[in-house]
Design a protein around this motif. Structure first.
Motif, PDB file in Angstrom:
ATOM      1  N   PRO A  82      81.167  95.850 131.343  1.00 31.72           N
ATOM      2  CA  PRO A  82      82.342  95.269 131.979  1.00 31.72           C
ATOM      3  C   PRO A  82      82.660  93.948 131.290  1.00 31.72           C
ATOM      4  N   HIS A  83      83.954  93.649 131.132  1.00 31.86           N
ATOM      5  CA  HIS A  83      84.313  92.429 130.414  1.00 31.86           C
ATOM      6  C   HIS A  83      83.714  91.190 131.074  1.00 31.86           C
ATOM      7  N   SER A  84      83.462  91.297 132.389  1.00 36.67           N
ATOM      8  CA  SER A  84      82.891  90.125 133.071  1.00 36.67           C
ATOM      9  C   SER A  84      81.550  89.730 132.451  1.00 36.67           C
ATOM     10  N   THR A  85      80.835  90.699 131.853  1.00 35.49           N
ATOM     11  CA  THR A  85      79.538  90.357 131.234  1.00 35.49           C
ATOM     12  C   THR A  85      79.713  89.792 129.831  1.00 35.49           C
ATOM     13  N   LEU A  86      80.942  89.921 129.306  1.00 30.06           N
ATOM     14  CA  LEU A  86      81.199  89.441 127.940  1.00 30.06           C
ATOM     15  C   LEU A  86      81.905  88.091 127.944  1.00 30.06           C
ATOM     16  N   LEU A  87      82.334  87.661 129.130  1.00 31.51           N
ATOM     17  CA  LEU A  87      83.115  86.427 129.236  1.00 31.51           C
ATOM     18  C   LEU A  87      82.211  85.224 129.455  1.00 31.51           C
ATOM     19  N   ASP A  88      82.686  84.076 128.918  1.00 34.43           N
ATOM     20  CA  ASP A  88      81.999  82.802 129.111  1.00 34.43           C
ATOM     21  C   ASP A  88      80.559  82.832 128.589  1.00 34.43           C
ATOM     22  N   VAL A  89      80.345  83.577 127.524  1.00 30.78           N
ATOM     23  CA  VAL A  89      79.014  83.566 126.896  1.00 30.78           C
ATOM     24  C   VAL A  89      79.173  82.954 125.497  1.00 30.78           C
ATOM     25  N   PRO A  90      78.131  82.301 124.984  1.00 32.03           N
ATOM     26  CA  PRO A  90      78.250  81.722 123.637  1.00 32.03           C
ATOM     27  C   PRO A  90      78.539  82.816 122.611  1.00 32.03           C
ATOM     28  N   PRO A 102      87.276  78.501 117.341  1.00 30.73           N
ATOM     29  CA  PRO A 102      86.771  79.477 118.319  1.00 30.73           C
ATOM     30  C   PRO A 102      86.222  78.851 119.591  1.00 30.73           C
ATOM     31  N   GLY A 103      85.870  77.554 119.558  1.00 35.94           N
ATOM     32  CA  GLY A 103      85.185  76.966 120.712  1.00 35.94           C
ATOM     33  C   GLY A 103      83.764  77.509 120.762  1.00 35.94           C
ATOM     34  N   ASP A 104      83.020  77.123 121.799  1.00 36.68           N
ATOM     35  CA  ASP A 104      81.609  77.512 121.867  1.00 36.68           C
ATOM     36  C   ASP A 104      81.417  78.874 122.518  1.00 36.68           C
ATOM     37  N   LYS A 105      82.342  79.202 123.452  1.00 36.91           N
ATOM     38  CA  LYS A 105      82.107  80.407 124.257  1.00 36.91           C
ATOM     39  C   LYS A 105      83.327  81.322 124.278  1.00 36.91           C
ATOM     40  N   ARG A 112      82.498  85.935 117.252  1.00 36.74           N
ATOM     41  CA  ARG A 112      83.796  85.241 117.153  1.00 36.74           C
ATOM     42  C   ARG A 112      84.624  85.914 116.058  1.00 36.74           C
ATOM     43  N   PRO A 113      85.931  85.974 116.261  1.00 35.94           N
ATOM     44  CA  PRO A 113      86.744  86.621 115.225  1.00 35.94           C
ATOM     45  C   PRO A 113      86.810  85.763 113.969  1.00 35.94           C
TER      46      PRO A 113
END
Ligand code: SAM
Length: 454
Positions: free
Chosen positions: A57-65, A9-12, A126-127
């Motif tokens: 908005p997806h922008s708030t869900l992106l690049d977050v841990p 999954p990576g970190d973010k 994470r899935p």
């Protein structure tokens, strides 16, 4: 190939990948994250998740841990007259409002001002196969985590294992098995060992699942084939999957078992016509472990008969009866006298003790103060797990209050309660083993390893 977020999954979070959105404790929503521009001039642009807990908005869900809590946006999710807004009206059916192409009302849509106040929060998870199982689009009955974790253990699924699965259905078992057999990246052409060979007869389910497998980045680990396995068996393009593990979730598994043999056989074990092009779908050098999954005992008996006829051994059946047990500390119940009699509600301990002391001071001669450890018995059966001694016997500090009063985490009896909702019967799990065939070469190879062979 970029590994699947199911596996690495990576970190973010990142755009183009699947996240599982937790809306509440038991309410999960799979969502493929998209690049979005977020708020522009007070309006949300691009992909937005609208739920009754607010808009995201997806922008708030992106690049977050992974695991982050995200607060609802406080800007309007309405369009600027171009895209119609969709609101989820029911908690169970939140709408992942990607760009809504339906602009039949676009001309009439009013231009909205930014007015919405933040109304909630969600978690971005994470899935995992477990979360996918609870949130996937159901096209069929699915195999749930308690069953598939036991099945994967019994059929010896581990990194590098090659599994045959039929039917694929909604892909719940497929996702769990792919994690079990995944043997790391990079996967060179020579190193493609662990693999799931999945078969589905229903065309529309096959197509939907093929798309999902692609979206989830599992293409090189899952080979999905549109096939009636009763008639056409388990080889893929004439080649053997070389499987050592098999899982059949089919209405009539006994119809497919003769294909899972080491020699070409007919149903019932009769030798089939000589066919030089025939290859077994099984690994010739290893024993094969199978599980069939059937809701009815009649299906089990037919399957067991066919397994025995075809030479499978160690046949047994298991039913998983899964039960969750909630363990908690129960707030201390305090019986203290009031003007109207004894109050036995499990009130806040300190408050109760304060009342106790003042009453005791007032009526020193006559009042007998009892501080009991027992709480109100609920309707469920309970067991005292740590047998905390009666509070009357515990040492007091200089204020007269017992020491544990200052340690809320040890207050109360440790109790367990089985969940009231008992999961009902899912299916019977039949297990069996087909030993590898033993010949002179196998014996020589085994002897060569003697006495430390494996
Ligand atoms: N194990 C799946 C899961 O966890 O999502 C669910 C499997 S579902 C209960 C059974 C599936 O077997 C159905 O999708 C059905 O179309 C498929 N099926 C039935 N007969 C089949 C056959 N002869 N060959 C291949 N698939 C078949």
């Amino acid at each position: 190939t970029k590994p699947s977020t199911f596996l690495v999954p990576g970190d973010k979070t990142s755009a183009g990948t699947l996240a599982i959105i937790s809306l509440s404790r038991d309410n999960f929503l799979p969502l493929t994250l998209e690049k979005s521009t977020g708020a522009v001039d007070g309006y949300l642009e691009g992909a937005t998740l609208n739920t009754r807990f607010g808009s995201y908005p997806h922008s708030t869900l992106l690049d977050v841990p992974w695991g982050s809590q995200v607060r609802a946006s406080n800007v309007d999710t309405g369009s600027r007259g171009k895209k119609r807004r969709r609101d989820a009206t029911d908690e169970d059916t939140p709408i992942a409002s990607q760009d809504d192409d339906d602009d039949s009302t676009a001309a009439n849509a009013p231009v909205k001002k930014a007015v919405t106040a933040p109304s909630g929060f969600i978690y971005v998870l994470r899935p995992t196969p477990e979360l996918w199982t609870t949130s996937l689009p159901h096209r069929t009955q699915v195999v749930y985590t308690p069953d598939y974790s036991y099945i994967l253990h019994r059929i010896r699924a581990r990194p590098g294992t090659r599994i045959i699965e039929a039917g694929a259905g909604s892909g719940s078992f497929t996702h769990a098995s792919v994690r079990a057999i995944y043997n790391g990246y990079p996967r060179d052409a020579d190193d493609v060992k662990g693999k799931v060979f999945s078969f589905e007869f229903n065309e529309s389910r096959y197509e939907k699942m093929q798309v999902e497998i692609g979206h989830h980045g599992l293409d090189d680990l899952v080979k999905l084939t549109h096939r009636d396995v009763y008639n056409d068996g388990f080889n893929v393009n004439g080649e053997s999957p070389n499987a050592t593990a098999v899982f059949l979730d089919l209405p009539a598994p006994w119809e497919a078992l003769h294909h899972l043999s080491r020699r070409k056989l007919q149903k019932g074990g009769e030798e089939a016509e000589e066919d030089s092009s025939w290859v077994s779908p099984l690994d010739p050098k290893q024993s094969v472990h199978i599980c069939t999954f059937s809701p009815c005992i009649e299906q089990v008996t037919r399957t067991v008969t066919e397994l025995r006829t075809l030479g499978w051994v160690d046949v047994d059946m298991v039913e998983i009866s899964n039960q969750k047990i909630n363990i908690s500390r129960e707030k201390v119940g305090v019986n203290y006298p009031t003007e109207k009699g004894y109050n036995s509600s499990p009130a806040d301990v300190l408050e109760a003790v304060t009342k106790l002391k003042s009453l005791a001071d007032r009526n020193k001669e006559t009042q007998r103060v009892q501080v009991l450890q027992t709480g109100a018995e609920g309707p469920d059966s309970e067991m005292d797990l740590d047998s905390t001694p009666n509070r009357e016997n515990q040492p007091s500090n200089s204020n007269g209050a017992v020491d544990d009063m200052e340690k809320p985490w040890v207050q109360g009896r440790l109790v367990h309660r089985p969940e009231s909702e008992l999961k009902t019967h899912t299916s019977y799990l039949v297990f069996a083993i087909l030993p590898c065939e033993w010949d002179e070469d196998a014996e020589a190879a085994a002897m060569a390893k003697w006495p430390c062979g494996n």
